[in-house]
Design a protein around this motif. Structure first.
Motif, PDB file in Angstrom:
ATOM      1  N   VAL A  99       1.129   2.436  -3.762  1.00  0.00           N
ATOM      2  CA  VAL A  99      -0.012   2.623  -4.664  1.00  0.00           C
ATOM      3  C   VAL A  99       0.038   3.990  -5.337  1.00  0.00           C
ATOM      4  O   VAL A  99      -0.146   4.120  -6.553  1.00  0.00           O
ATOM      5  CB  VAL A  99      -1.342   2.433  -3.911  1.00  0.00           C
ATOM      6  N   LEU A 147      -1.537  -3.234  -8.951  1.00  0.00           N
ATOM      7  CA  LEU A 147      -1.165  -3.291  -7.548  1.00  0.00           C
ATOM      8  C   LEU A 147      -2.396  -3.198  -6.652  1.00  0.00           C
ATOM      9  O   LEU A 147      -2.508  -3.911  -5.643  1.00  0.00           O
ATOM     10  CB  LEU A 147      -0.176  -2.172  -7.216  1.00  0.00           C
ATOM     11  N   LEU A 148      -3.333  -2.338  -6.998  1.00  0.00           N
ATOM     12  CA  LEU A 148      -4.572  -2.223  -6.229  1.00  0.00           C
ATOM     13  C   LEU A 148      -5.345  -3.537  -6.247  1.00  0.00           C
ATOM     14  O   LEU A 148      -5.890  -3.966  -5.218  1.00  0.00           O
ATOM     15  CB  LEU A 148      -5.444  -1.105  -6.793  1.00  0.00           C
ATOM     16  N   GLY A 204       0.818  -1.213   0.000  1.00  0.00           N
ATOM     17  CA  GLY A 204       0.000   0.000   0.000  1.00  0.00           C
ATOM     18  C   GLY A 204       0.849   1.258   0.000  1.00  0.00           C
ATOM     19  O   GLY A 204       0.431   2.318  -0.489  1.00  0.00           O
ATOM     20  N   LYS A 228      -0.485   0.805 -11.292  1.00  0.00           N
ATOM     21  CA  LYS A 228      -1.264   1.166 -10.106  1.00  0.00           C
ATOM     22  C   LYS A 228      -2.509   0.288 -10.005  1.00  0.00           C
ATOM     23  O   LYS A 228      -2.834  -0.224  -8.920  1.00  0.00           O
ATOM     24  CB  LYS A 228      -1.656   2.636 -10.159  1.00  0.00           C
TER      25      LYS A 228
END
Length: 330
Positions: A72, A84-85, A69, A81
Motif C-alpha cells: 500500500v 489497492l486500498l 497490504g 494506492k
C-alpha cells in the motif's frame, strides 16, 4: 479455490438405500435444487463440512489482505494506492460476509478465529508466498483472484442458502480485483524492458501456486465426491484447474508473457491445453505450515487480533450501556 482439503467426514458416498428417511428427504431436496436454510434439518456431517469450508474461505479472505497490504505505501501512483486500498477493504468485507454465513450453522466467529490463531484452521496455501515486487500485485489480481472467480461463481448455486447468497456479492467484487490485477501487468508490459521483466518474474513465481489453489488432483481428493453429492462443490478440482489454464494462456499471450511451463501446449483432440505436473510435495508442505510465509502470516494475524482487543471491548461496553439505557426508558 480458497478452501482446500475440506474434510467431509465420509470415506465414501452412501446410496439412497443406505440413508435414513430424514437423510433421504434432505438429499431429495438438494437433488431438486432446493436451497437448505439455517432452520432446516441437515445431517451433522453436512453442517460440519460447511463450517470447515466457509470458515477456511473466510480465513483466506482475511489473511489474503496481508500480502497486498505490504505494498500500500509503495504503490507507484496515488491512483494505484487508492485502488489497492479499495481491494483490500473488499477482502475484509468478504471475510465478514463469510463469517456471518458460518455463524448461521451454530458456530461463533470467536471460535473460528481462535482456531485460526491457534494454527488449527487452514487458509488457502496461496497466501503463504511473499510479494517481492509491485508486479506481484498484478499477478495476485490476475491469477489468484481470477482463479477464485472460476471456483466461486459455481458456489453462487451451492445448496446452502446463506453461503450461496454471500457469494453473489463476493463474485461481483472479485471480478473487479481480477481486472485491476491484469491492468497492472498490462501497464508494466507496455512499459520499459525492466518493467516487462518484472511482470514475467511475477508470473514465473505465482503460476504454479495459483494452480495449486484448486486443491489436489481428483484421484487424491477423497472428500470431493461427498461435497459434490451435497452440492457444496459443483465441479471437481481438476475441472476448475483446467478452466483456469484455458482462460489464462491467451491472456498471457496478449500481455506478451510466457507461461513458465515447457509442457504447455494446445491439445486439439481434447480442446484444452495440456500442462505440466504440479509439485504436490510443495503444496502439502505449505499446508502443513512450512511455506515461505506461514509463520509470518499467522504471527501478524494474532498480533492484529491482540492489538484490537481494546476496540472490541469498547464496542461491547457501548452496546451494553445503550441496552441498559433503552431498558430504563422502556
Amino acid at each position: 479455490m480458497y478452501a482446500q482439503l475440506v474434510d467431509t467426514g465420509a470415506s465414501r458416498v452412501r446410496s439412497l438405500d443406505e440413508l435414513g428417511p430424514q437423510e433421504r428427504e434432505f438429499q431429495d431436496r438438494i437433488d431438486a435444487g432446493v436451497k437448505i436454510e439455517p432452520r432446516d434439518w441437515m445431517p451433522e456431517a453436512y453442517r460440519k463440512t460447511l463450517v470447515r469450508q466457509i470458515s477456511q474461505h473466510a480465513h483466506s479472505e482475511i489473511v489474503g489482505q496481508l500480502p497486498e497490504g505490504n505494498w500500500v505505501t509503495r504503490a507507484p501512483t496515488l491512483q494505484r494506492k487508492a485502488i489497492l486500498l479499495a481491494k483490500i477493504q473488499d477482502e475484509a468485507g468478504h471475510g465478514l460476509y463469510l463469517y456471518s454465513a458460518a455463524e448461521t450453522l451454530g458456530v461463533s466467529r470467536d471460535e473460528l478465529l481462535e482456531a485460526l490463531h491457534a494454527g488449527k484452521a487452514k487458509y488457502s496455501s496461496i497466501f503463504n508466498y511473499p510479494t517481492l515486487s509491485w508486479a506481484d500485485m498484478g499477478a495476485i489480481g490476475w491469477l489468484v483472484d481470477g482463479s477464485a472467480i472460476i471456483n466461486q461463481i459455481p458456489l453462487c448455486r451451492c445448496s446452502y442458502g446463506p453461503y450461496a447468497r454471500a457469494m453473489v456479492r463476493v463474485c461481483k467484487e472479485e471480478s473487479f480485483h481480477a481486472r485491476q490485477g491484469y491492468d497492472i501487468l498490462l501497464a508494466l508490459c507496455r512499459g520499459s524492458a525492466e518493467q516487462k521483466a518484472m511482470a514475467q518474474d511475477a508470473l514465473n513465481r505465482w503460476w504454479w501456486p495459483a494452480l495449486m489453489m484448486f486443491g489436489p488432483p481428483d484421484a487424491e481428493s477423497v472428500n470431493s465426491r461427498q461435497s459434490a453429492n451435497w452440492r457444496i462443490k459443483l465441479f471437481s478440482n481438476d475441472e476448475l484447474r483446467q478452466r483456469m489454464v484455458d482462460q489464462t494462456v491467451p491472456q498471457a499471450e496478449h500481455l506478451g508473457l510466457t507461461i513458465p511451463d515447457p509442457s504447455l501446449r494446445w491439445n486439439e483432440e481434447r480442446g484444452h491445453y495440456d500442462f505440466g505436473e504440479i509439485d504436490w510435495d510443495e503444496f502439502h508442505a505449505v499446508l502443513k505450515g512450512n511455506g515461505p510465509c506461514n509463520r509470518e502470516r499467522l504471527r501478524t494475524r494474532v498480533q492484529a487480533w491482540e492489538e484490537g482487543a481494546w476496540f472490541r471491548d469498547a464496542l461491547v461496553a457501548h452496546a451494553d450501556k445503550r441496552a441498559a439505557r433503552d431498558a430504563r426508558a422502556a
